[in-house]
Design a protein around this motif. Structure first.
Motif: not given
Ligand code: NAD
Length: 247
Positions: A12, A35, A90, A92, A113, A140, A186-188, A192-193
Motif C-alpha cells: 500500500g 509495505g 496487492n 507484487g 511475494i 491483484t 493492464g499496463v498501469t 513497476m512499469v
Molecule cells: P509498485 O512497484 O509501484 O508497488 C509494489 C508494492 O508492493 C509496493 O508497495 C511494495 O512495497 C510492495 N512490495 C514489493 N515487494 C514486497 C515485499 N517483499 N514485501 C512486502 N511488500 C512488497 O507496483 P504496482 O504497479 O503498484 O503493482 C501493484 C500490484 O499490481 C502488483 O501485484 C503487480 O503485480 C500488479 N500489476 C501491476 C501492473 C502495472 O502495470 N503496474 C499490471 C498488472 C498487475
C-alpha cells in the motif's frame, strides 16, 4: 461506500496499492497499509495525512510469507478495531528475465511475494471474517494471467496462481459470506512499469484499444466497487481493468 469498514492493503505504499488506500480512506474506511520497509510506510502515511489530516491510516511491514508475523499483526488490528472487513492482497514484483537466465532464487522471490503472500494473508484473515459472518478478499492479478508474457515467466505463473487462489477460495468461503475476487490490471502508470525496458512497454501500449496506460486511481475504483456492498453478489470474478489490452 466503506463507512466503518476496516481494510488491510498489502503493497500500500505506492502505485496501485497507495491509490487503493486513498480511495478506501476517501470512502470512510480505516486502512492499515502493509509495505516492505518502515521508511516507505512512514512516507506513504505522511503523504496521506498531508492530503487529509482526518484519514485513519496506520502501517506495518511484516514478512508476508511468515504466517506467525502476519497473524500477530492481524490480531493486534482486531484487538484495536474489533474486526477486519477487507483484505487486499496487492504487494507484487515483476520480472522480465529470459528463462535461461532465471535463478531459482529469483523465481522463488517472485512466487513468494506475488503468490505465497496472498495465500498466507488469506489463510490468516479467514477466522476473523468467519467470526463476523462476512468479509471481502481482493487479490491483484494481472492481464498476463490471461495471456502470458514473452519474458519473465515467474511473473505470469504467479498471477495464474492468484487467479486459482481467487476462484478456489470463492468456492470454499462463499458459505461464510466471504467474497473473494481479483482485479486484473493492464499496463498501469506506476514504478513497476517505469522500471521496465522501453522496448518491452512500447509494443504493449500499441495493443491497447483505449490507446493509453491505466492510471492507479482508475484501478482503485474497481477495488472500491468490489469491496463495497454494490458487489454483494460478485465472488470468484477476475475483473479486467486493462483498456481491453491484448483482447
Ligand atoms: P509498485 O512497484 O509501484 O508497488 C509494489 C508494492 O508492493 C509496493 O508497495 C511494495 O512495497 C510492495 N512490495 C514489493 N515487494 C514486497 C515485499 N517483499 N514485501 C512486502 N511488500 C512488497 O507496483 P504496482 O504497479 O503498484 O503493482 C501493484 C500490484 O499490481 C502488483 O501485484 C503487480 O503485480 C500488479 N500489476 C501491476 C501492473 C502495472 O502495470 N503496474 C499490471 C498488472 C498487475
Amino acid at each position: 461506500m466503506l463507512e466503518d469498514k476496516v481494510a488491510i492493503v498489502t503493497g500500500g505504499t505506492r502505485g496501485i496499492g497507495l491509490a487503493i488506500v486513498r480511495k478506501f480512506l476517501d470512502n470512510g474506511a480505516k486502512v492499515i497499509l502493509f509495505g516492505s520497509r518502515e521508511e516507505s510506510i512512514n512516507n506513504a502515511i505522511s503523504l496521506l495525512r498531508n492530503e487529509n489530516e482526518n484519514y485513519e491510516v496506520t502501517g506495518y511491514c511484516p514478512n508476508l510469507c511468515k504466517d506467525d508475523e502476519v497473524a500477530e499483526i492481524f490480531k493486534s488490528i482486531v484487538d484495536k478495531y474489533g474486526h477486519i472487513d477487507i483484505l487486499v492482497n496487492n504487494a507484487g514484483v515483476s520480472a522480465t528475465t529470459p528463462i535461461e537466465e532465471y535463478t531459482v532464487s529469483d523465481f522463488d522471490k517472485t512466487m513468494d511475494i506475488n503468490m505465497k503472500a496472498a495465500f498466507v494473508c488469506s489463510k490468516e484473515i479467514v477466522k476473523y471474517m468467519k467470526e463476523e459472518g462476512k468479509g471481502v478478499i481482493i487479490n491483484t492479478s494481472s492481464m498476463v494471467s490471461l495471456y502470458g508474457q514473452p519474458r519473465g515467466v515467474a511473473y505470469p505463473m504467479s498471477k495464474y496462481a492468484v487467479n486459482g487462489l481467487t476462484k478456489s477460495l470463492a468456492r470454499e468461503l462463499g458459505k461464510y459470506n466471504i467474497r473473494v475476487n481479483a482485479v486484473s490490471p493492464g499496463v498501469t502508470n506506476t514504478d513497476m512499469v517505469s522500471n521496465l525496458p522501453k522496448e518491452y512497454i512500447e509494443p504493449l501500449l500499441k495493443t491497447i484499444p483505449l490507446g493509453r496506460m491505466g492510471e492507479p486511481e482508475e484501478l482503485a475504483n474497481a477495488y472500491l466497487f468490489l469491496a463495497s456492498d454494490l458487489a454483494s453478489y460478485i465472488t470468484g470474478a477476475i475483473l479486467q481493468v486493462d483498456g481491453a489490452a491484448m483482447n
